[in-house]
Design an enzyme around this catalytic site. Structure first.
Site, short mmCIF file in Angstrom:
data_model
loop_
_atom_site.label_atom_id
_atom_site.label_comp_id
_atom_site.label_asym_id
_atom_site.label_seq_id
_atom_site.Cartn_x
_atom_site.Cartn_y
_atom_site.Cartn_z
N SER A 26 0.85 -1.20 0.00
CA SER A 26 0.00 0.00 0.00
C SER A 26 0.88 1.24 0.00
CB SER A 26 -0.93 -0.03 1.21
OG SER A 26 -1.90 0.99 1.11
N ASN A 27 0.34 2.38 0.34
CA ASN A 27 1.12 3.63 0.40
C ASN A 27 0.61 4.50 1.53
OD1 ASN A 27 -1.00 5.46 -0.68
ND2 ASN A 27 -0.81 4.08 -2.43
N ARG A 28 1.17 5.70 1.64
CA ARG A 28 0.93 6.53 2.82
C ARG A 28 -0.32 7.42 2.72
NH1 ARG A 28 5.61 6.52 5.80
NH2 ARG A 28 7.48 5.88 4.67
N ALA A 56 -4.27 7.64 -4.30
CA ALA A 56 -2.91 7.18 -4.60
C ALA A 56 -3.05 5.70 -4.97
CB ALA A 56 -2.00 7.37 -3.41
#
Ligand code: PMT
Length: 411
Positions: A213-215, A280
């Site tokens: 995943s991402n932030r 995102a």
């Protein structure tokens, strides 16, 4: 100041802060106009302001006592109650000294303390000598206030009290009143639009318990959904996993992977008139996620094969009929060249270029700074500001694009 204004100001509670500039006499006229339009105005003066015009003038016209002293006011807790009751706080005129105190968060008198306790919109109309207005310190303070969401109305050029010509005169009354109106009147400029906003990260499973995943927290996308709804649009939010509550009046489809997000967005694409991709989305996903939890093994996990995900914006731009497409570009280097390339490659109307390495901006933060680039090569750099405010600035930038899209095409 027409009929619409009558309706907007009637019964509204305006807190008018007056600081010590020669332009104080213009605040008297402003007070009279606001009262004529049906507003209830409470006046607070700094000590310096009382040297120019006596509080009695404001008391007679506002039909209320004028507060000037922090300590006298303490008994009634006026520094708390006045801002709490106000729909908008306007400081006109605001001196360079007052701007500095507001920028620094000082609270050494009633007016500056009230600004610290106020949660209503704040409008500041500076007035000072031209040289002072141009001073880098004053300009820094103005930039800081704007970044915090304060409306600062630039002074205008003309003859100053010093006899010089310069930029320092209190802006005209109409501009101040129009700004008050803008704060009080919710913009309904997106009424009739169907806005689809994507937000948050995607999660791409490695196995049933692990994912890539991402932030992204979703804050930017949720702020856009909320702002679009408040401006009258019908809003569909397509959200990756976040901890945020769905804004009131917004429909939300919760998704997990880039594939789910692509499905939700393409299915609803024909319904929408505007699409804003703040999510995102993962560019890669594990090629072959395991159906079972992968067991811990000794030694390194050498490779995890990844497959590219679909570029959703690209797909949407190829399917577009009349939709306006807005993308974000999250960059860590060469912000504008990279963002421009994405604008062209994905055939977008507008891209929000986001330097995600900037202090206090980007992923997870409540604030963001960005440059808005449009298809017709305009570029607008916006300073660090709350994401909710940036959302409004992005929607403001869409207005000319919406108007152009609504114009009949030449045959
Ligand atoms: O969620 P927050 O914590 O508030 O943070 C906000 C944010 C930094 C996530 C947001 O402001 C932002 O920049 N979002 C875009 C992040 C991103 O994926 O940028 P990108 O440059 O990789 O992608 C360009 C555009 O293509 C984006 O609009 C993206 O949504 C879209 N995209 C990307 C990959 C993909 N497979 N499909 C897409 O449609």
């Amino acid at each position: 100041m027409g009929q619409a204004l009558d309706r907007v100001l009637t019964g509204k509670r305006i807190l008018l802060g007056v600081s010590g500039s020669i332009a104080v006499y213009k605040a008297v006229e402003l007070l009279r106009t606001l009262m004529r339009e049906g507003a209830e105005v409470s006046v607070v003066m700094t000590e310096a302001a009382t040297k120019f015009v006596a509080p009695l003038t404001f008391e007679v016209l506002s039909r209320k006592p004028v507060a000037t002293d922090l300590f006298a006011a303490h008994q009634e807790m006026l520094h708390l109650t006045l801002p709490e009751e106000a729909d908008v706080l306007v400081i006109a005129p605001a001196t360079a000294h007052t701007l500095a105190k507001l920028a620094l968060g000082l609270g050494d008198d009633l007016l500056s303390t009230m600004v610290l306790t106020a949660s209503c919109p704040l409008i500041v109309a500076p007035a000072m000598d031209g040289g002072m207005w141009d001073h880098p310190t004053v300009q820094e303070h103005v930039a800081q206030l704007r970044a915090r969401g304060v409306t600062v109305l630039d002074p205008i050029e003309g003859p100053l009290a010093s006899g010089k010509i310069g930029k320092g005169r209190l802006t005209d009354e109409q501009t101040i009143v129009a700004s008050i109106e803008a704060c009080l009147l919710p913009a309904r400029d997106l009424a009739g639009q169907r806005v689809m906003v994507s937000a948050g990260p995607t999660q791409e499973p490695i196995d049933p318990v692990r994912f890539l995943s991402n932030r992204s927290s979703g804050k930017m996308g949720y702020a856009l959904a909320q702002a679009a709804r408040e401006r009258g649009a019908d809003v569909l939010l397509v959200s990756g996993p976040t901890a945020l509550p769905v804004p009131p009046g917004v429909r939300c489809l919760h998704v997990e992977t880039a594939e789910d997000m692509a499905k939700a967005l393409t299915t609803n694409f024909r319904w929408s008139t505007i699409v804003i991709m703040a999510a995102a989305v993962a560019d890669f996903r594990p090629d072959k996620p395991s159906g079972q939890k992968i067991k811990k093994q000794t030694g390194a996990w050498k490779t995890l094969a990844l497959a590219p995900t679909e570029d959703i914006l690209h797909t949407l731009s190829r399917q577009r009929t009349r939709q306006i497409l807005v993308g974000f570009a999250a960059e860590t280097e060469a912000l504008l060249p990279h963002a421009r390339k994405k604008l062209q490659d994905k055939d977008l109307d507008l891209i929000v270029a986001n330097d995600v390495t900037a202090d206090g901006a980007g992923f997870g933060s409540d604030h963001n700074a960005a440059t808005l680039l449009t298809r017709d090569c305009t570029s607008t750099a916006l300073p660090l500001m709350p994401k909710r405010e940036l959302a409004d600035r992005i929607l403001d930038a869409l207005q000319p694009i919406i108007k152009r899209a609504a114009m009949p095409k030449p045959r």
